[in-house]
Design a protein around this motif. Structure first.
Motif, PDB file in Angstrom:
ATOM      1  N   GLU A  49       1.676  -1.464  -4.568  1.00 32.68           N
ATOM      2  CA  GLU A  49       2.496  -0.569  -5.390  1.00 32.68           C
ATOM      3  C   GLU A  49       3.113  -1.321  -6.561  1.00 32.68           C
ATOM      4  O   GLU A  49       3.582  -2.459  -6.416  1.00 32.68           O
ATOM      5  CB  GLU A  49       3.609   0.067  -4.543  1.00 32.68           C
ATOM      6  CG  GLU A  49       4.521   1.001  -5.322  1.00 32.68           C
ATOM      7  CD  GLU A  49       5.485   1.775  -4.445  1.00 32.68           C
ATOM      8  OE1 GLU A  49       6.271   2.573  -4.996  1.00 32.68           O
ATOM      9  OE2 GLU A  49       5.465   1.593  -3.211  1.00 32.68           O
ATOM     10  N   PHE A  50       3.110  -0.670  -7.726  1.00 33.21           N
ATOM     11  CA  PHE A  50       3.832  -1.146  -8.904  1.00 33.21           C
ATOM     12  C   PHE A  50       4.757  -0.022  -9.357  1.00 33.21           C
ATOM     13  O   PHE A  50       4.321   1.126  -9.510  1.00 33.21           O
ATOM     14  CB  PHE A  50       2.874  -1.485 -10.040  1.00 33.21           C
ATOM     15  CG  PHE A  50       2.085  -2.743  -9.841  1.00 33.21           C
ATOM     16  CD1 PHE A  50       2.547  -3.958 -10.319  1.00 33.21           C
ATOM     17  CD2 PHE A  50       0.868  -2.710  -9.180  1.00 33.21           C
ATOM     18  CE1 PHE A  50       1.808  -5.122 -10.147  1.00 33.21           C
ATOM     19  CE2 PHE A  50       0.115  -3.859  -9.001  1.00 33.21           C
ATOM     20  CZ  PHE A  50       0.589  -5.082  -9.480  1.00 33.21           C
ATOM     21  N   LEU A  51       6.021  -0.349  -9.585  1.00 31.71           N
ATOM     22  CA  LEU A  51       7.005   0.617 -10.074  1.00 31.71           C
ATOM     23  C   LEU A  51       7.755   0.018 -11.247  1.00 31.71           C
ATOM     24  O   LEU A  51       8.062  -1.180 -11.239  1.00 31.71           O
ATOM     25  CB  LEU A  51       7.975   1.019  -8.956  1.00 31.71           C
ATOM     26  CG  LEU A  51       9.124   1.963  -9.329  1.00 31.71           C
ATOM     27  CD1 LEU A  51       9.402   2.966  -8.196  1.00 31.71           C
ATOM     28  CD2 LEU A  51      10.401   1.184  -9.653  1.00 31.71           C
ATOM     29  N   VAL A  52       8.052   0.857 -12.250  1.00 28.82           N
ATOM     30  CA  VAL A  52       8.789   0.410 -13.426  1.00 28.82           C
ATOM     31  C   VAL A  52      10.002   1.318 -13.633  1.00 28.82           C
ATOM     32  O   VAL A  52       9.887   2.549 -13.567  1.00 28.82           O
ATOM     33  CB  VAL A  52       7.898   0.448 -14.685  1.00 28.82           C
ATOM     34  CG1 VAL A  52       8.709   0.086 -15.927  1.00 28.82           C
ATOM     35  CG2 VAL A  52       6.713  -0.502 -14.531  1.00 28.82           C
ATOM     36  N   ALA A  53      11.167   0.707 -13.851  1.00 26.14           N
ATOM     37  CA  ALA A  53      12.364   1.474 -14.215  1.00 26.14           C
ATOM     38  C   ALA A  53      12.274   1.758 -15.716  1.00 26.14           C
ATOM     39  O   ALA A  53      12.787   1.014 -16.542  1.00 26.14           O
ATOM     40  CB  ALA A  53      13.626   0.686 -13.880  1.00 26.14           C
ATOM     41  N   PHE A  98      -2.129   2.063  -4.835  1.00 27.50           N
ATOM     42  CA  PHE A  98      -3.581   2.051  -4.710  1.00 27.50           C
ATOM     43  C   PHE A  98      -4.020   1.074  -3.626  1.00 27.50           C
ATOM     44  O   PHE A  98      -3.326   0.097  -3.315  1.00 27.50           O
ATOM     45  CB  PHE A  98      -4.250   1.688  -6.050  1.00 27.50           C
ATOM     46  CG  PHE A  98      -3.878   0.336  -6.591  1.00 27.50           C
ATOM     47  CD1 PHE A  98      -4.660  -0.779  -6.330  1.00 27.50           C
ATOM     48  CD2 PHE A  98      -2.729   0.178  -7.369  1.00 27.50           C
ATOM     49  CE1 PHE A  98      -4.321  -2.026  -6.835  1.00 27.50           C
ATOM     50  CE2 PHE A  98      -2.377  -1.064  -7.881  1.00 27.50           C
ATOM     51  CZ  PHE A  98      -3.176  -2.169  -7.603  1.00 27.50           C
ATOM     52  N   ALA A  99      -5.179   1.350  -3.060  1.00 32.78           N
ATOM     53  CA  ALA A  99      -5.728   0.492  -2.012  1.00 32.78           C
ATOM     54  C   ALA A  99      -6.264  -0.806  -2.617  1.00 32.78           C
ATOM     55  O   ALA A  99      -6.854  -0.792  -3.699  1.00 32.78           O
ATOM     56  CB  ALA A  99      -6.845   1.220  -1.267  1.00 32.78           C
ATOM     57  N   PRO A 100      -6.074  -1.938  -1.926  1.00 32.27           N
ATOM     58  CA  PRO A 100      -6.633  -3.205  -2.429  1.00 32.27           C
ATOM     59  C   PRO A 100      -8.136  -3.125  -2.644  1.00 32.27           C
ATOM     60  O   PRO A 100      -8.674  -3.792  -3.532  1.00 32.27           O
ATOM     61  CB  PRO A 100      -6.282  -4.205  -1.319  1.00 32.27           C
ATOM     62  CG  PRO A 100      -5.099  -3.617  -0.625  1.00 32.27           C
ATOM     63  CD  PRO A 100      -5.291  -2.128  -0.696  1.00 32.27           C
TER      64      PRO A 100
END
Length: 307
Positions: A49-53, A98-100
């Motif tokens: 997971e990647f999340l950006v504020a 996303f899945a590796p």
């Protein structure tokens, strides 16, 4: 729009399929403030997971760590890591999960040489800050990925190409976890935590004690307190009350039961105590919550009919 909730199973594994089997990638343009209790609750998943504020400041909790994410910063959450996001105001935080295996087939040289080591040996998370060159590059690419998803259309190939660019930067720069044994201990504690949480989910309607919650994982009361506090920054009793309140909120929206009956059905000793705790968490009475959510849903349905 209604309140969003994080749906998990009894182990806190997120009970949502991210993408499809032939393209295991999902994009979520979310406002953390819209979630129940203004947080994306504790959960884990095998996906990355990647999340950006992107707008506003967020808080990311991973294990014992609580990290502030100022506007413009982001975070990478590794596979299988228990985490939570919080907000103290509206925070637009687009994220991808996303899945590796989307990066390369698991049996391939690329996966074994470049993907698996990051998952197995690297830290559980990586903060992404714009003043660090390689991290800024990842944030810029993430912005391009988010924009591409908003456009729709044939974007899968370009998305995967940019994910590989991100992974190349991450694999070259992300530090290995100096405390790999710590990660293993965290996983052991996580299993105990999940066992106690499952016990709470199964018995929240009953009168249960701290001793019984601890006993579900063969722990002492002090051991249970430590694992809850270090794992999800709350006590077993506070988690129990919060879970009861979330179940009561669902009952308010989906049934016409009186508040006193809902309070009893969700394990509260008295309606008065339930009402005080409900107002403390939701900043409104149970009746106002029911009336406000039903009114909002009706307005949305009327708008859709007019459209």
């Amino acid at each position: 729009m209604g309140v969003c909730r994080t749906i998990t199973d009894e182990t806190l594994r997120e009970a949502v399929s991210h993408g499809k089997s032939d393209y295991p990638f999902a994009y979520y343009p979310e406002d953390i403030w819209r979630f129940d209790f203004h947080r994306i609750g504790w959960h884990w998943h095998n996906e990355l997971e990647f999340l950006v504020a992107a707008s506003g400041n967020a808080v990311c909790c991973v294990g014992e760590d609580k990290i502030n994410l100022p506007q413009g910063c982001g975070v990478f959450i590794n596979s299988g890591i228990l985490h939570r996001f919080e907000a103290y105001q509206s925070v637009y935080a687009p994220n991808i999960v996303f899945a590796p295996s989307l990066l390369a087939p698991e049996e391939s040289l690329i996966y074994q040489k470049y993907v698996r080591p990051v998952i197995v040996l690297s830290a559980p998370y990586q903060i992404l800050e714009p003043h660090i060159v390689w991290q800024r590059q990842i944030l810029q690419i993430l912005g391009q990925i988010f924009a591409l998803q908003e456009e729709g259309g044939r974007n899968e190939l370009s998305t995967v190409r940019m994910l590989l660019e991100i992974w190349d930067l991450l694999e070259k720069n992300m530090a290995q976890a100096s405390g790999l044994p710590k990660l293993r201990r965290l996983n052991h504690k996580q299993a105990q935590l999940q066992t106690m949480i499952q016990f709470i989910h199964d018995h929240y309607m009953e009168e249960i004690t701290l001793e019984e919650i601890a006993g579900a994982a063969s722990l002492s009361k002090s051991g249970a307190l430590h694992i809850f506090q270090s794992g999800i920054h709350t006590s077993p009793v506070a988690y129990l009350i919060g879970y009861r309140l979330s179940r009561a909120a669902a009952e308010l929206l989906t049934t016409q039961k009186p508040v006193s009956v809902i309070a009893s059905d969700t394990g509260f000793a008295s309606a008065g105590y339930f009402c005080r705790k409900f107002r403390q968490h939701y900043h409104m009475s149970a009746g106002e919550y029911r009336k406000g959510k039903q009114g909002k849903n009706m307005a949305e349905r009327m708008y859709q009919i007019k459209q």
